[in-house]
Design a protein around this motif. Structure first.
Motif, mmCIF file in Angstrom:
data_model
loop_
_atom_site.group_PDB
_atom_site.id
_atom_site.type_symbol
_atom_site.label_atom_id
_atom_site.label_comp_id
_atom_site.label_asym_id
_atom_site.label_seq_id
_atom_site.Cartn_x
_atom_site.Cartn_y
_atom_site.Cartn_z
ATOM 1 N N GLU A 26 0.789 -1.287 -0.033
ATOM 2 C CA GLU A 26 -0.012 -0.190 -0.085
ATOM 3 C C GLU A 26 0.870 1.306 -0.116
ATOM 4 N N GLN A 27 2.204 1.018 0.155
ATOM 5 C CA GLN A 27 2.983 2.322 0.176
ATOM 6 C C GLN A 27 3.389 2.748 -1.141
ATOM 7 N N ASN A 28 3.854 4.211 -1.434
ATOM 8 C CA ASN A 28 4.196 4.482 -2.576
ATOM 9 C C ASN A 28 5.448 4.727 -2.687
ATOM 10 N N ILE A 29 6.079 3.801 -3.767
ATOM 11 C CA ILE A 29 7.618 3.610 -3.726
ATOM 12 C C ILE A 29 8.390 5.027 -4.237
ATOM 13 N N LYS A 30 7.414 5.603 -5.005
ATOM 14 C CA LYS A 30 8.203 7.044 -5.570
ATOM 15 C C LYS A 30 8.363 7.951 -4.532
ATOM 16 N N ILE A 32 8.513 7.145 -1.210
ATOM 17 C CA ILE A 32 9.733 6.787 -0.232
ATOM 18 C C ILE A 32 10.935 7.114 -0.738
ATOM 19 N N ILE A 33 11.326 6.699 -2.001
ATOM 20 C CA ILE A 33 12.735 7.088 -2.783
ATOM 21 C C ILE A 33 12.941 8.676 -2.860
ATOM 22 N N LYS A 34 12.056 9.347 -3.208
ATOM 23 C CA LYS A 34 12.218 10.681 -2.825
ATOM 24 C C LYS A 34 12.415 11.337 -1.628
ATOM 25 N N ASP A 35 11.775 10.652 -0.794
ATOM 26 C CA ASP A 35 12.145 10.972 0.955
ATOM 27 C C ASP A 35 13.862 10.616 1.027
ATOM 28 N N VAL A 36 14.161 9.637 0.436
ATOM 29 C CA VAL A 36 15.660 9.249 0.879
ATOM 30 C C VAL A 36 16.591 9.856 0.001
ATOM 31 N N LEU A 37 16.466 10.041 -1.362
ATOM 32 C CA LEU A 37 17.409 10.749 -2.319
ATOM 33 C C LEU A 37 17.195 12.237 -2.788
ATOM 34 N N LYS A 38 15.768 12.733 -2.320
ATOM 35 C CA LYS A 38 15.643 13.985 -2.662
ATOM 36 C C LYS A 38 15.425 14.304 -4.073
ATOM 37 N N ASP A 39 16.562 14.963 -4.806
ATOM 38 C CA ASP A 39 16.493 15.216 -6.179
ATOM 39 C C ASP A 39 17.449 14.439 -7.083
ATOM 40 N N GLN A 56 5.793 -5.720 -1.950
ATOM 41 C CA GLN A 56 6.425 -5.511 -3.227
ATOM 42 C C GLN A 56 7.667 -5.038 -3.239
ATOM 43 N N SER A 57 8.462 -5.665 -4.083
ATOM 44 C CA SER A 57 9.916 -5.402 -4.269
ATOM 45 C C SER A 57 10.089 -4.368 -5.488
ATOM 46 N N HIS A 58 11.042 -3.597 -5.571
ATOM 47 C CA HIS A 58 11.551 -2.584 -6.673
ATOM 48 C C HIS A 58 12.971 -2.561 -6.770
ATOM 49 N N THR A 59 13.276 -2.388 -7.927
ATOM 50 C CA THR A 59 14.802 -2.362 -8.295
ATOM 51 C C THR A 59 15.091 -0.594 -8.329
ATOM 52 N N LEU A 60 15.906 -0.428 -7.565
ATOM 53 C CA LEU A 60 16.345 1.061 -7.543
ATOM 54 C C LEU A 60 17.806 1.134 -8.088
ATOM 55 N N ALA A 61 18.021 1.918 -9.323
ATOM 56 C CA ALA A 61 19.414 2.093 -9.971
ATOM 57 C C ALA A 61 19.540 3.532 -9.893
ATOM 58 N N LEU A 62 20.991 3.541 -9.507
ATOM 59 C CA LEU A 62 21.564 5.099 -9.474
ATOM 60 C C LEU A 62 23.078 4.895 -9.480
ATOM 61 N N MET A 63 23.713 5.815 -9.830
ATOM 62 C CA MET A 63 25.131 6.106 -9.827
ATOM 63 C C MET A 63 25.822 6.748 -8.414
ATOM 64 N N HIS A 80 14.450 4.305 6.609
ATOM 65 C CA HIS A 80 13.108 4.833 6.366
ATOM 66 C C HIS A 80 12.203 3.689 6.857
ATOM 67 N N GLN A 81 11.080 4.376 7.464
ATOM 68 C CA GLN A 81 10.224 3.783 8.244
ATOM 69 C C GLN A 81 9.218 2.732 7.421
ATOM 70 N N HIS A 82 9.149 3.156 5.950
ATOM 71 C CA HIS A 82 8.090 2.187 5.190
ATOM 72 C C HIS A 82 8.926 1.139 4.195
#
Length: 87
Positions: A26-30, A32-39, A56-63, A80-82
């Motif tokens: 029920e959580q929104n991954i976008k 959550i990731i914005k909370d952690v990574l900001k911009d 649900q699992s999601h793959t987060l990719a970044l440099m 992160h709490q979620h």
């Protein structure tokens, strides 16, 4: 057999890195990731849903710039709490 605990991961930084992030469905991954990574530039794509649909699992990719950066992102995701798990 190689014992991976005895070997240090050697990477050439900066490099692309992926984290597998598990959240409740029920959580929104976008958000959550914005909370952690900001911009910070990243990509996120759905991976799997648990058999009962609760997680649900999601793959987060970044440099990542260096080992400290890579580990810090892992730590921030884990705090992160979620986020239930990072693989």
């Amino acid at each position: 057999m190689i014992n991976l605990n005895e070997h240090k991961l050697e990477l050439n930084y900066p490099c692309s890195w992926e984290y597998k992030v598990v959240i409740k469905a029920e959580q929104n991954i976008k958000n959550i990731i914005k909370d952690v990574l900001k911009d910070r530039k990243h990509g996120i794509k759905p991976s799997k849903t648990s058999s009962k649909g609760k997680f649900q699992s999601h793959t987060l990719a970044l440099m990542v710039d260096n080992e400290e950066d890579r580990k810090n992102i892992y730590k921030l995701l884990g705090e992160h709490q979620h986020i239930k798990m990072i693989v």
